[in-house]
Design an enzyme around this catalytic site. Sequence first.
Site, mmCIF file in Angstrom:
data_model
loop_
_atom_site.group_PDB
_atom_site.id
_atom_site.type_symbol
_atom_site.label_atom_id
_atom_site.label_comp_id
_atom_site.label_asym_id
_atom_site.label_seq_id
_atom_site.Cartn_x
_atom_site.Cartn_y
_atom_site.Cartn_z
ATOM 1 N N HIS A 1 31.462 -24.411 47.801
ATOM 2 C CA HIS A 1 32.024 -25.235 48.891
ATOM 3 C C HIS A 1 31.907 -24.492 50.231
ATOM 4 O O HIS A 1 32.799 -24.563 51.068
ATOM 5 C CB HIS A 1 33.504 -25.562 48.645
ATOM 6 C CG HIS A 1 33.756 -26.383 47.426
ATOM 7 N ND1 HIS A 1 33.845 -27.751 47.454
ATOM 8 C CD2 HIS A 1 33.943 -26.034 46.132
ATOM 9 C CE1 HIS A 1 34.086 -28.213 46.238
ATOM 10 N NE2 HIS A 1 34.144 -27.184 45.406
ATOM 11 N N TYR B 1 42.043 -19.243 43.384
ATOM 12 C CA TYR B 1 41.969 -19.512 44.831
ATOM 13 C C TYR B 1 42.646 -18.414 45.649
ATOM 14 O O TYR B 1 42.064 -17.870 46.580
ATOM 15 C CB TYR B 1 42.555 -20.896 45.150
ATOM 16 C CG TYR B 1 41.625 -21.984 44.686
ATOM 17 C CD1 TYR B 1 41.447 -22.223 43.329
ATOM 18 C CD2 TYR B 1 40.891 -22.726 45.577
ATOM 19 C CE1 TYR B 1 40.563 -23.178 42.883
ATOM 20 C CE2 TYR B 1 40.001 -23.697 45.145
ATOM 21 C CZ TYR B 1 39.842 -23.919 43.798
ATOM 22 O OH TYR B 1 38.957 -24.864 43.360
ATOM 23 N N ASN C 1 38.033 -33.393 44.678
ATOM 24 C CA ASN C 1 36.623 -33.719 44.882
ATOM 25 C C ASN C 1 36.486 -35.229 45.034
ATOM 26 O O ASN C 1 37.444 -35.971 44.799
ATOM 27 C CB ASN C 1 35.790 -33.278 43.667
ATOM 28 C CG ASN C 1 35.480 -31.788 43.655
ATOM 29 O OD1 ASN C 1 35.341 -31.166 44.698
ATOM 30 N ND2 ASN C 1 35.369 -31.228 42.466
HETATM 31 C C1 HEM Z 1 38.390 -23.236 36.932
HETATM 32 C C2 HEM Z 1 37.688 -23.992 37.763
HETATM 33 C C3 HEM Z 1 37.542 -23.656 39.219
HETATM 34 C C4 HEM Z 1 37.563 -22.451 39.842
HETATM 35 C C5 HEM Z 1 37.715 -21.075 39.206
HETATM 36 C C6 HEM Z 1 37.389 -22.687 41.254
HETATM 37 C C7 HEM Z 1 37.336 -21.705 42.220
HETATM 38 C C8 HEM Z 1 37.154 -21.914 43.558
HETATM 39 C C9 HEM Z 1 37.091 -20.884 44.546
HETATM 40 C C10 HEM Z 1 37.220 -19.391 44.259
HETATM 41 C C11 HEM Z 1 36.883 -21.471 45.750
HETATM 42 C C12 HEM Z 1 36.744 -20.776 47.099
HETATM 43 C C13 HEM Z 1 38.135 -20.595 47.669
HETATM 44 C C14 HEM Z 1 38.140 -19.904 49.007
HETATM 45 O O1 HEM Z 1 37.387 -18.946 49.215
HETATM 46 O O2 HEM Z 1 38.952 -20.326 49.870
HETATM 47 C C15 HEM Z 1 36.847 -22.885 45.530
HETATM 48 C C16 HEM Z 1 36.710 -23.833 46.503
HETATM 49 C C17 HEM Z 1 36.951 -25.168 46.274
HETATM 50 N N1 HEM Z 1 37.154 -25.792 45.057
HETATM 51 FE FE1 HEM Z 1 37.188 -24.922 43.291
HETATM 52 N N2 HEM Z 1 37.254 -24.038 41.464
HETATM 53 C C18 HEM Z 1 37.362 -24.658 40.249
HETATM 54 C C19 HEM Z 1 37.311 -26.005 40.012
HETATM 55 C C20 HEM Z 1 37.455 -26.950 40.990
HETATM 56 C C21 HEM Z 1 37.786 -28.318 40.760
HETATM 57 C C22 HEM Z 1 38.035 -28.953 39.374
HETATM 58 C C23 HEM Z 1 37.878 -28.905 41.972
HETATM 59 C C24 HEM Z 1 38.250 -30.318 42.300
HETATM 60 C C25 HEM Z 1 39.195 -30.970 41.636
HETATM 61 C C26 HEM Z 1 37.588 -27.905 42.982
HETATM 62 C C27 HEM Z 1 37.584 -28.101 44.335
HETATM 63 C C28 HEM Z 1 37.349 -27.123 45.279
HETATM 64 C C29 HEM Z 1 37.280 -27.383 46.698
HETATM 65 C C30 HEM Z 1 37.455 -28.716 47.390
HETATM 66 C C31 HEM Z 1 37.025 -26.160 47.322
HETATM 67 C C32 HEM Z 1 36.833 -25.905 48.809
HETATM 68 C C33 HEM Z 1 38.175 -25.648 49.463
HETATM 69 C C34 HEM Z 1 38.010 -25.510 50.952
HETATM 70 O O3 HEM Z 1 37.575 -26.499 51.580
HETATM 71 O O4 HEM Z 1 38.308 -24.442 51.497
HETATM 72 N N3 HEM Z 1 37.335 -26.727 42.346
HETATM 73 N N4 HEM Z 1 36.997 -23.142 44.183
#
Ligand code: HEM
Length: 501
Positions: free
Chosen positions: A54, A336, A126
């Site tokens: 992302h 996160y 999402n």
């Molecule tokens: C175990 C599964 C998941 C892990 C380990 C994970 C991990 C992460 C990490 C580490 C980031 C970056 C955070 C940052 O640097 O601020 C991220 C961003 C993001 N994740 Fe996940 N994620 C997972 C599943 C999901 C799922 C299922 C969704 C949606 C329901 C999702 C939606 C997002 C979104 C929207 C962002 C961007 C947030 C922003 O705009 O700053 N992720 N994710």
Amino acid sequence: MSDHKLTNEVGAPVADNDCSLTVGARGPVALQDVWLLEKMAHFSREVIPERRMHAKGWGAYGNLKITNDISRYTKAKVLQPGKVTELFIRFSTVAGERGAADAERDIRGTAVKFYTEEGNWDLVGNNTPVFFLRDTQHFPGLNRAVKRDPRTGLRSAQNNWDFWTLLPESFYQRTITMSDRGIPKSFRHMDFFGEHTYSFYNSNNKRYWCKFHFLTQQGLAHLTNDEAAAVIANDRESHGRDLFESIERGNFPKWKMHVQIMTEEQAKKHYENPFDVTKIWRENEFPLISVGVLQLNRNPENFFAEVEQAAFNPAHVVPGIGFSPDKLLQGRLFAYGDAQRYRLGVNHNLIPVNKAHVPVSDSHRDGQMRTDGNYGRTPAYTPNSYNYWTAQPMNMEPPLDLEGSLYRFDPANDPTDDNFKAGGELYRSMSESEKQRLISNTAENISPVTKNIKYRHAVHCYLADEDYGKRMAAALGLDIARVRELSKHDNKGLIQATIKP
Ligand code: HEM
């Protein structure tokens, strides 16, 4: 500050910002040019790590107005009738790096931070109702498969489809990604979802399971592959530009917020695991309940300060909203904050866009970039005899009874597990032209991939719906008799039979 006169980092005037300090008109630069040193040292450190996924995204402020009464399900003040709460949203693509084009085929991230009177609530979702996988163990693999190949540095359809087809639970999400919904026309023209099952609890401490849906009021609109290619050729920032310009023009985008509710009793009897994020809750069984309207109405003043430094964390909930046994959600509760402590530093919640709009009293101390008073002279330890940092037990969640052995359970061994039924329903709900585009988008996307992997995907389509499977096999130039034969295997058998290219 207001007259924009240049100073150094501690407010002293800078006399010259154009000519370096040299010995004679043609001589070398003196180390004594401390303004030059400060300027270059800051410049070299201006890039922070991008989000691991992302990475490319855009943000806006707005509010959530509650128009319906769901107080029987939740006591969260942000969700009580008439309440208006400020929010910040960040939309993103997932696989592309910070410089990637917006109009790529991908799912879109939708992270919302509600600045509620009970602290920040982050709903990090999402534009799809399900996810590719259901165990955190698989998450690093997903990202490595959809991002760059370690040898070539190129994106690799082979890696991507190999990974996806080895996890049959990704089938529904795969179908959405290859359908029209894989390239929304803009962020304004898509729905978005919390995806996971979360929980609500009301003022009597009764718990309900819930899912969040936000339905676009701009109308759903998508780009075909050709349209997207034409957009990208002229504008890599099409989604960001659309969002920014709409808001600047006063054309404020809106989404209607809904929830689906399942009681604890219904969850125990449900015919699928209601905590499996790869499964939907069917709306004819768990109807959408209207909650309110989310509107975006203000652009950030500074992209880096507010969008790049925004940090959303599913662990941030408020009283009345809680988690569920969803394994993937549980993994995210760690990931996160951990990523943000690395990306932005331990005190990232002091950055204005992340800061709660209510007083924070977490008792955490010190660390890099502590920019407030660090709680001054108040006691640093708990318990203490001075009434500082006292917990608030009236906000305790209701207990959740759990049973079972501690073990590494494979959801595939759950006899109710069906990875294809909902994907088949999704396929059958499409119009003929939507089906055609789904098939041709997939064929285009998977074309560089070896045949064994194409067979795996075609078998999954066939298991979801005979017509879907037949048409996919034809589009990929596969032998339908072999697809039929392979579809008799269980997943392990299918993998074994298709392991060799
Ligand atoms: C175990 C599964 C998941 C892990 C380990 C994970 C991990 C992460 C990490 C580490 C980031 C970056 C955070 C940052 O640097 O601020 C991220 C961003 C993001 N994740 Fe996940 N994620 C997972 C599943 C999901 C799922 C299922 C969704 C949606 C329901 C999702 C939606 C997002 C979104 C929207 C962002 C961007 C947030 C922003 O705009 O700053 N992720 N994710």
